[in-house]
Motif scaffolding. Structure first.
Motif, PDB file in Angstrom:
ATOM      1  N   SER A  39     -12.708  14.736   3.533  1.00  0.00           N
ATOM      2  CA  SER A  39     -12.844  13.762   2.459  1.00  0.00           C
ATOM      3  C   SER A  39     -12.116  12.490   2.891  1.00  0.00           C
ATOM      4  O   SER A  39     -11.317  12.501   3.811  1.00  0.00           O
ATOM      5  CB  SER A  39     -12.223  14.340   1.192  1.00  0.00           C
ATOM      6  OG  SER A  39     -12.265  13.428   0.145  1.00  0.00           O
ATOM      7  N   CYS A  40     -12.410  11.392   2.215  1.00  0.00           N
ATOM      8  CA  CYS A  40     -11.732  10.150   2.556  1.00  0.00           C
ATOM      9  C   CYS A  40     -11.420   9.354   1.296  1.00  0.00           C
ATOM     10  O   CYS A  40     -12.308   8.847   0.632  1.00  0.00           O
ATOM     11  CB  CYS A  40     -12.586   9.318   3.516  1.00  0.00           C
ATOM     12  SG  CYS A  40     -11.718   7.859   4.113  1.00  0.00           S
ATOM     13  N   ASP A  41     -10.152   9.280   0.961  1.00  0.00           N
ATOM     14  CA  ASP A  41      -9.649   8.454  -0.134  1.00  0.00           C
ATOM     15  C   ASP A  41      -8.697   7.459   0.508  1.00  0.00           C
ATOM     16  O   ASP A  41      -7.506   7.721   0.621  1.00  0.00           O
ATOM     17  CB  ASP A  41      -8.905   9.290  -1.173  1.00  0.00           C
ATOM     18  CG  ASP A  41      -9.744  10.414  -1.740  1.00  0.00           C
ATOM     19  OD1 ASP A  41     -10.950  10.202  -1.914  1.00  0.00           O
ATOM     20  OD2 ASP A  41      -9.193  11.491  -2.001  1.00  0.00           O
ATOM     21  N   GLU A  42      -9.198   6.358   0.995  1.00  0.00           N
ATOM     22  CA  GLU A  42      -8.401   5.419   1.800  1.00  0.00           C
ATOM     23  C   GLU A  42      -7.081   5.025   1.152  1.00  0.00           C
ATOM     24  O   GLU A  42      -6.149   4.671   1.818  1.00  0.00           O
ATOM     25  CB  GLU A  42      -9.210   4.157   2.118  1.00  0.00           C
ATOM     26  CG  GLU A  42     -10.142   4.332   3.275  1.00  0.00           C
ATOM     27  CD  GLU A  42      -9.439   4.495   4.624  1.00  0.00           C
ATOM     28  OE1 GLU A  42      -8.283   4.052   4.785  1.00  0.00           O
ATOM     29  OE2 GLU A  42     -10.048   5.083   5.509  1.00  0.00           O
ATOM     30  N   ASP A  43      -6.983   5.089  -0.161  1.00  0.00           N
ATOM     31  CA  ASP A  43      -5.748   4.693  -0.836  1.00  0.00           C
ATOM     32  C   ASP A  43      -4.687   5.786  -0.821  1.00  0.00           C
ATOM     33  O   ASP A  43      -3.599   5.596  -1.332  1.00  0.00           O
ATOM     34  CB  ASP A  43      -6.044   4.308  -2.290  1.00  0.00           C
ATOM     35  CG  ASP A  43      -6.951   3.092  -2.378  1.00  0.00           C
ATOM     36  OD1 ASP A  43      -6.918   2.268  -1.448  1.00  0.00           O
ATOM     37  OD2 ASP A  43      -7.689   2.981  -3.368  1.00  0.00           O
ATOM     38  N   GLU A  44      -4.984   6.928  -0.219  1.00  0.00           N
ATOM     39  CA  GLU A  44      -4.081   8.080  -0.243  1.00  0.00           C
ATOM     40  C   GLU A  44      -2.716   7.760   0.355  1.00  0.00           C
ATOM     41  O   GLU A  44      -1.698   8.097  -0.195  1.00  0.00           O
ATOM     42  CB  GLU A  44      -4.720   9.259   0.496  1.00  0.00           C
ATOM     43  CG  GLU A  44      -3.952  10.541   0.379  1.00  0.00           C
ATOM     44  CD  GLU A  44      -3.892  11.068  -1.030  1.00  0.00           C
ATOM     45  OE1 GLU A  44      -2.834  11.599  -1.400  1.00  0.00           O
ATOM     46  OE2 GLU A  44      -4.869  10.940  -1.779  1.00  0.00           O
ATOM     47  N   SER A  45      -2.674   7.121   1.497  1.00  0.00           N
ATOM     48  CA  SER A  45      -1.397   6.857   2.164  1.00  0.00           C
ATOM     49  C   SER A  45      -1.516   5.616   3.035  1.00  0.00           C
ATOM     50  O   SER A  45      -2.533   5.398   3.672  1.00  0.00           O
ATOM     51  CB  SER A  45      -1.007   8.054   3.030  1.00  0.00           C
ATOM     52  OG  SER A  45       0.098   7.737   3.833  1.00  0.00           O
ATOM     53  N   ASN A  46      -0.472   4.833   3.047  1.00  0.00           N
ATOM     54  CA  ASN A  46      -0.428   3.679   3.946  1.00  0.00           C
ATOM     55  C   ASN A  46       0.344   4.012   5.215  1.00  0.00           C
ATOM     56  O   ASN A  46       0.388   3.220   6.136  1.00  0.00           O
ATOM     57  CB  ASN A  46       0.234   2.489   3.244  1.00  0.00           C
ATOM     58  CG  ASN A  46      -0.624   1.971   2.118  1.00  0.00           C
ATOM     59  OD1 ASN A  46      -1.839   1.996   2.189  1.00  0.00           O
ATOM     60  ND2 ASN A  46       0.012   1.502   1.070  1.00  0.00           N
TER      61      ASN A  46
END
Length: 67
Positions: free
Chosen positions: A27-34
């Motif tokens: 899955s890809c939730d780009e806001d998950e971690s910086n």
């Protein structure tokens, strides 16, 4: 990735390094971690206590064998 504690992550590897992009598999939730990690080991050190324990125990075992 599934850690020894059964935590799930999807990890992106690019020219910047390793980055957790989701707390689910594939899955890809780009806001998950910086946070970007230079190595997979650095990522595991931050997200898996069991990895730290197992690494430490393996190191101790190897050091004891050379003494």
């Amino acid at each position: 990735m599934i850690t020894a504690e059964d935590k799930t992550f999807t990890v992106l590897l690019d020219a910047n390094g390793f980055k957790i992009v989701s707390c689910e598999i594939d899955s890809c939730d780009e806001d998950e971690s910086n946070e970007v990690y230079e190595t997979i080991y650095a990522l595991l050190q931050m997200h898996s206590e069991e990895y730290i324990k197992r690494f430490g125990n393996a190191l101790i075992d190897k050091l004891e064998k050379i003494q």
